[in-house]
Scaffold this motif. Structure first.
Motif, PDB file in Angstrom:
ATOM      1  N   ARG A   1      -1.947  16.456  -2.228  1.00  0.00           N
ATOM      2  CA  ARG A   1      -1.195  16.078  -1.030  1.00  0.00           C
ATOM      3  C   ARG A   1       0.199  15.598  -1.399  1.00  0.00           C
ATOM      4  O   ARG A   1       0.390  14.927  -2.403  1.00  0.00           O
ATOM      5  N   ASN A   2       1.154  15.937  -0.563  1.00  0.00           N
ATOM      6  CA  ASN A   2       2.512  15.438  -0.722  1.00  0.00           C
ATOM      7  C   ASN A   2       2.758  14.426   0.390  1.00  0.00           C
ATOM      8  O   ASN A   2       3.068  14.795   1.518  1.00  0.00           O
ATOM      9  N   LEU A   3       2.598  13.162   0.069  1.00  0.00           N
ATOM     10  CA  LEU A   3       2.702  12.111   1.082  1.00  0.00           C
ATOM     11  C   LEU A   3       4.110  11.985   1.653  1.00  0.00           C
ATOM     12  O   LEU A   3       4.282  11.472   2.751  1.00  0.00           O
ATOM     13  N   ASP A   4       5.100  12.447   0.906  1.00  0.00           N
ATOM     14  CA  ASP A   4       6.466  12.389   1.423  1.00  0.00           C
ATOM     15  C   ASP A   4       6.660  13.376   2.570  1.00  0.00           C
ATOM     16  O   ASP A   4       7.397  13.113   3.511  1.00  0.00           O
TER      17      ASP A   4
ATOM     18  N   LYS B   1       0.188  -0.893   2.229  1.00  0.00           N
ATOM     19  CA  LYS B   1      -1.196  -1.316   2.042  1.00  0.00           C
ATOM     20  C   LYS B   1      -2.050  -0.063   2.144  1.00  0.00           C
ATOM     21  O   LYS B   1      -1.945   0.692   3.112  1.00  0.00           O
ATOM     22  N   GLN B   2      -2.881   0.159   1.142  1.00  0.00           N
ATOM     23  CA  GLN B   2      -3.761   1.327   1.215  1.00  0.00           C
ATOM     24  C   GLN B   2      -4.906   1.023   2.171  1.00  0.00           C
ATOM     25  O   GLN B   2      -5.424  -0.082   2.209  1.00  0.00           O
ATOM     26  N   LYS B   3      -5.269   2.026   2.970  1.00  0.00           N
ATOM     27  CA  LYS B   3      -6.356   1.883   3.936  1.00  0.00           C
ATOM     28  C   LYS B   3      -7.535   2.779   3.568  1.00  0.00           C
ATOM     29  O   LYS B   3      -8.448   2.950   4.353  1.00  0.00           O
ATOM     30  N   ILE B   4      -7.517   3.335   2.368  1.00  0.00           N
ATOM     31  CA  ILE B   4      -8.556   4.267   1.941  1.00  0.00           C
ATOM     32  C   ILE B   4      -9.837   3.512   1.609  1.00  0.00           C
ATOM     33  O   ILE B   4     -10.918   3.867   2.057  1.00  0.00           O
ATOM     34  N   LEU B   5      -9.707   2.473   0.811  1.00  0.00           N
ATOM     35  CA  LEU B   5     -10.848   1.641   0.438  1.00  0.00           C
ATOM     36  C   LEU B   5     -10.738   0.306   1.157  1.00  0.00           C
ATOM     37  O   LEU B   5      -9.671  -0.296   1.197  1.00  0.00           O
ATOM     38  N   LYS B   6     -11.817  -0.146   1.702  1.00  0.00           N
ATOM     39  CA  LYS B   6     -11.831  -1.418   2.428  1.00  0.00           C
ATOM     40  C   LYS B   6     -11.783  -2.588   1.449  1.00  0.00           C
ATOM     41  O   LYS B   6     -12.018  -2.431   0.252  1.00  0.00           O
TER      42      LYS B   6
ATOM     43  N   VAL C   1      -0.739  12.246   7.251  1.00  0.00           N
ATOM     44  CA  VAL C   1      -1.718  11.846   6.231  1.00  0.00           C
ATOM     45  C   VAL C   1      -1.339  10.474   5.680  1.00  0.00           C
ATOM     46  O   VAL C   1      -2.182   9.581   5.571  1.00  0.00           O
ATOM     47  N   ARG C   2      -0.070  10.302   5.364  1.00  0.00           N
ATOM     48  CA  ARG C   2       0.409   9.018   4.834  1.00  0.00           C
ATOM     49  C   ARG C   2       0.116   7.885   5.810  1.00  0.00           C
ATOM     50  O   ARG C   2      -0.377   6.835   5.428  1.00  0.00           O
ATOM     51  N   ASP C   3       0.387   8.118   7.085  1.00  0.00           N
ATOM     52  CA  ASP C   3       0.194   7.068   8.086  1.00  0.00           C
ATOM     53  C   ASP C   3      -1.279   6.719   8.295  1.00  0.00           C
ATOM     54  O   ASP C   3      -1.598   5.593   8.663  1.00  0.00           O
ATOM     55  N   ARG C   4      -2.161   7.667   8.069  1.00  0.00           N
ATOM     56  CA  ARG C   4      -3.595   7.386   8.221  1.00  0.00           C
ATOM     57  C   ARG C   4      -4.176   6.666   7.012  1.00  0.00           C
ATOM     58  O   ARG C   4      -5.146   5.930   7.140  1.00  0.00           O
ATOM     59  N   LEU C   5      -3.589   6.891   5.850  1.00  0.00           N
ATOM     60  CA  LEU C   5      -4.145   6.329   4.618  1.00  0.00           C
ATOM     61  C   LEU C   5      -3.404   5.100   4.108  1.00  0.00           C
ATOM     62  O   LEU C   5      -3.934   4.353   3.287  1.00  0.00           O
ATOM     63  N   PHE C   6      -2.179   4.915   4.573  1.00  0.00           N
ATOM     64  CA  PHE C   6      -1.358   3.791   4.125  1.00  0.00           C
ATOM     65  C   PHE C   6      -0.654   3.167   5.325  1.00  0.00           C
ATOM     66  O   PHE C   6      -0.250   3.871   6.245  1.00  0.00           O
ATOM     67  N   GLN C   7      -0.504   1.864   5.269  1.00  0.00           N
ATOM     68  CA  GLN C   7       0.230   1.145   6.303  1.00  0.00           C
ATOM     69  C   GLN C   7       1.441   0.497   5.650  1.00  0.00           C
ATOM     70  O   GLN C   7       1.300  -0.273   4.695  1.00  0.00           O
ATOM     71  N   GLU C   8       2.621   0.822   6.151  1.00  0.00           N
ATOM     72  CA  GLU C   8       3.821   0.223   5.570  1.00  0.00           C
ATOM     73  C   GLU C   8       3.806  -1.281   5.815  1.00  0.00           C
ATOM     74  O   GLU C   8       3.479  -1.745   6.900  1.00  0.00           O
ATOM     75  N   VAL C   9       4.150  -2.031   4.786  1.00  0.00           N
ATOM     76  CA  VAL C   9       4.226  -3.485   4.889  1.00  0.00           C
ATOM     77  C   VAL C   9       5.579  -3.827   5.506  1.00  0.00           C
ATOM     78  O   VAL C   9       6.621  -3.473   4.953  1.00  0.00           O
ATOM     79  N   GLU C  10       5.531  -4.473   6.649  1.00  0.00           N
ATOM     80  CA  GLU C  10       6.759  -4.858   7.343  1.00  0.00           C
ATOM     81  C   GLU C  10       7.350  -6.088   6.661  1.00  0.00           C
ATOM     82  O   GLU C  10       6.724  -7.138   6.623  1.00  0.00           O
ATOM     83  N   LEU C  11       8.549  -5.942   6.130  1.00  0.00           N
ATOM     84  CA  LEU C  11       9.232  -7.043   5.470  1.00  0.00           C
ATOM     85  C   LEU C  11      10.432  -7.467   6.299  1.00  0.00           C
ATOM     86  O   LEU C  11      11.127  -6.624   6.865  1.00  0.00           O
ATOM     87  N   GLU C  12      10.663  -8.775   6.352  1.00  0.00           N
ATOM     88  CA  GLU C  12      11.767  -9.307   7.147  1.00  0.00           C
ATOM     89  C   GLU C  12      13.120  -9.065   6.480  1.00  0.00           C
ATOM     90  O   GLU C  12      14.057  -8.621   7.128  1.00  0.00           O
ATOM     91  N   SER C  13      13.220  -9.376   5.199  1.00  0.00           N
ATOM     92  CA  SER C  13      14.527  -9.353   4.543  1.00  0.00           C
ATOM     93  C   SER C  13      14.530  -8.756   3.144  1.00  0.00           C
ATOM     94  O   SER C  13      15.575  -8.356   2.660  1.00  0.00           O
TER      95      SER C  13
END
Length: 155
Positions: free
Chosen positions: A37-40, A9-14, A45-57
Protein backbone atom coordinates in the motif's frame (compact mmCIF):
# COMPACT_ATOMS: atom_id res chain seq x y z
CA UNK A 1 11.24 22.23 0.02
CA UNK A 2 10.69 21.97 3.76
CA UNK A 3 9.57 18.65 5.15
CA UNK A 4 8.00 18.23 8.53
CA UNK A 5 7.09 15.31 10.72
CA UNK A 6 3.38 14.56 11.03
CA UNK A 7 2.25 12.30 13.82
CA UNK A 8 -0.37 9.56 13.64
CA UNK A 9 -2.00 7.14 16.03
CA UNK A 10 -2.27 3.70 14.50
CA UNK A 11 -5.76 2.20 14.66
CA UNK A 12 -4.80 -1.24 13.34
CA UNK A 13 -4.08 -2.85 16.70
CA UNK A 14 -6.13 -1.94 19.74
CA UNK A 15 -4.62 -0.74 23.01
CA UNK A 16 -4.84 -4.16 24.67
CA UNK A 17 -2.91 -5.80 21.80
CA UNK A 18 -0.25 -3.10 21.99
CA UNK A 19 0.17 -3.81 25.70
CA UNK A 20 1.20 -7.43 25.17
CA UNK A 21 3.18 -7.08 21.93
CA UNK A 22 6.65 -5.62 21.68
CA UNK A 23 7.35 -2.53 19.63
CA UNK A 24 9.07 -4.72 17.02
CA UNK A 25 6.10 -7.11 16.79
CA UNK A 26 3.67 -4.23 16.30
CA UNK A 27 5.82 -2.64 13.63
CA UNK A 28 6.35 -5.92 11.77
CA UNK A 29 2.59 -6.60 11.80
CA UNK A 30 1.85 -3.14 10.38
CA UNK A 31 4.57 -3.53 7.75
CA UNK A 32 3.20 -6.90 6.63
CA UNK A 33 -0.37 -5.57 6.42
CA UNK A 34 0.68 -2.51 4.42
CA UNK A 35 3.51 -3.96 2.34
CA UNK A 36 1.79 -3.20 -0.96
CA UNK A 37 0.00 0.00 0.00
CA UNK A 38 1.06 3.55 -0.70
CA UNK A 39 -0.39 5.51 2.21
CA UNK A 40 0.62 8.81 0.63
CA UNK A 41 -1.63 8.15 -2.39
CA UNK A 42 -4.33 6.06 -0.72
CA UNK A 43 -5.80 8.58 1.70
CA UNK A 44 -8.91 6.49 2.40
CA UNK A 45 -6.75 3.56 3.56
CA UNK A 46 -4.55 5.91 5.59
CA UNK A 47 -7.56 7.54 7.22
CA UNK A 48 -9.05 4.18 8.22
CA UNK A 49 -5.83 2.81 9.68
CA UNK A 50 -4.25 5.94 11.14
CA UNK A 51 -5.59 9.01 12.90
CA UNK A 52 -3.58 12.20 12.59
CA UNK A 53 -2.62 13.60 15.98
CA UNK A 54 -3.94 17.14 16.19
CA UNK A 55 -1.20 19.40 17.54
CA UNK A 56 -1.76 22.98 18.66
CA UNK A 57 1.66 24.49 17.96
CA UNK A 58 4.41 21.91 17.71
CA UNK A 59 6.17 21.65 14.37
CA UNK A 60 9.23 19.49 13.84
CA UNK A 61 11.45 19.72 10.81
CA UNK A 62 12.76 16.55 9.21
CA UNK A 63 15.95 18.49 8.45
CA UNK A 64 17.21 19.00 11.98
CA UNK A 65 20.61 17.27 12.15
CA UNK A 66 19.71 14.58 14.71
CA UNK A 67 16.43 13.70 13.03
CA UNK A 68 17.84 13.74 9.51
CA UNK A 69 20.68 11.40 10.54
CA UNK A 70 18.20 8.93 12.03
CA UNK A 71 16.01 9.09 8.93
CA UNK A 72 19.01 8.18 6.80
CA UNK A 73 20.45 5.42 9.01
CA UNK A 74 18.03 4.16 11.66
CA UNK A 75 14.49 4.29 10.31
CA UNK A 76 12.73 1.53 8.42
CA UNK A 77 9.73 2.84 6.54
CA UNK A 78 6.57 0.71 6.36
CA UNK A 79 7.39 -0.01 2.72
CA UNK A 80 9.45 1.54 -0.10
CA UNK A 81 6.49 3.60 -1.35
CA UNK A 82 5.75 5.11 2.04
CA UNK A 83 7.18 7.82 4.26
CA UNK A 84 5.42 6.32 7.32
CA UNK A 85 7.34 4.70 10.14
CA UNK A 86 6.80 3.75 13.75
CA UNK A 87 8.37 5.95 16.39
CA UNK A 88 11.38 4.25 17.96
CA UNK A 89 13.45 5.10 21.02
CA UNK A 90 16.24 6.86 19.13
CA UNK A 91 13.83 9.04 17.17
CA UNK A 92 11.86 9.84 20.34
CA UNK A 93 15.06 11.05 22.04
CA UNK A 94 15.90 13.17 18.98
CA UNK A 95 12.41 14.68 19.00
CA UNK A 96 12.64 15.49 22.71
CA UNK A 97 16.01 17.14 22.05
CA UNK A 98 14.45 19.11 19.18
CA UNK A 99 11.58 20.30 21.39
CA UNK A 100 13.96 21.33 24.16
CA UNK A 101 16.35 23.15 21.86
CA UNK A 102 13.60 24.98 19.95
CA UNK A 103 10.95 25.67 22.57
CA UNK A 104 12.70 26.04 25.96
CA UNK A 105 14.86 28.96 26.95
CA UNK A 106 17.92 27.73 28.83
CA UNK A 107 19.53 30.66 30.65
CA UNK A 108 22.94 29.35 31.58
CA UNK A 109 24.10 28.66 28.01
CA UNK A 110 25.21 25.15 28.92
CA UNK A 111 25.30 22.40 26.32
CA UNK A 112 22.45 19.91 26.49
CA UNK A 113 23.56 16.33 27.15
CA UNK A 114 21.24 14.13 25.07
CA UNK A 115 22.51 11.05 26.91
CA UNK A 116 21.37 12.38 30.29
CA UNK A 117 17.69 11.41 30.50
CA UNK A 118 17.30 13.10 33.91
CA UNK A 119 18.36 16.43 32.43
CA UNK A 120 16.02 16.01 29.46
CA UNK A 121 13.11 15.08 31.74
CA UNK A 122 13.81 18.11 33.94
CA UNK A 123 13.79 20.41 30.91
CA UNK A 124 10.58 18.86 29.61
CA UNK A 125 8.99 19.81 32.94
CA UNK A 126 10.15 23.41 32.37
CA UNK A 127 8.33 23.30 29.07
CA UNK A 128 4.97 23.32 30.85
CA UNK A 129 5.81 26.65 32.48
CA UNK A 130 7.44 28.30 29.48
CA UNK A 131 5.27 27.03 26.66
CA UNK A 132 1.99 25.35 27.73
CA UNK A 133 0.73 24.70 24.18
CA UNK A 134 3.91 22.89 23.19
CA UNK A 135 3.83 21.03 26.50
CA UNK A 136 0.29 19.86 25.73
CA UNK A 137 1.37 18.67 22.28
CA UNK A 138 4.38 16.90 23.78
CA UNK A 139 2.16 15.16 26.34
CA UNK A 140 -0.11 13.81 23.58
CA UNK A 141 2.85 12.43 21.66
CA UNK A 142 4.53 11.03 24.77
CA UNK A 143 1.37 9.15 25.76
CA UNK A 144 1.01 7.59 22.31
CA UNK A 145 4.71 6.72 22.20
CA UNK A 146 4.48 4.95 25.57
CA UNK A 147 1.43 3.03 24.31
CA UNK A 148 3.40 1.94 21.20
CA UNK A 149 0.78 3.59 18.98
CA UNK A 150 2.76 6.52 17.52
CA UNK A 151 3.71 6.65 13.86
CA UNK A 152 5.28 9.42 11.81
CA UNK A 153 4.79 10.50 8.24
CA UNK A 154 7.25 12.83 6.53
CA UNK A 155 5.47 15.40 4.38
Amino acid sequence: MSQELYFYKQKILKDNAAKILSEEEIYEAVKVLLAKRNLDNESSVRDRLFQEVELESLQISAYSPEIETLLEKDIQFINPQSRFFMMNKNMWIAIKFYIISHYIKVNDGSKLDTENSNEIDHLIKKLKQQNPEISHDYSKLNKLYNQKMLFINIQ
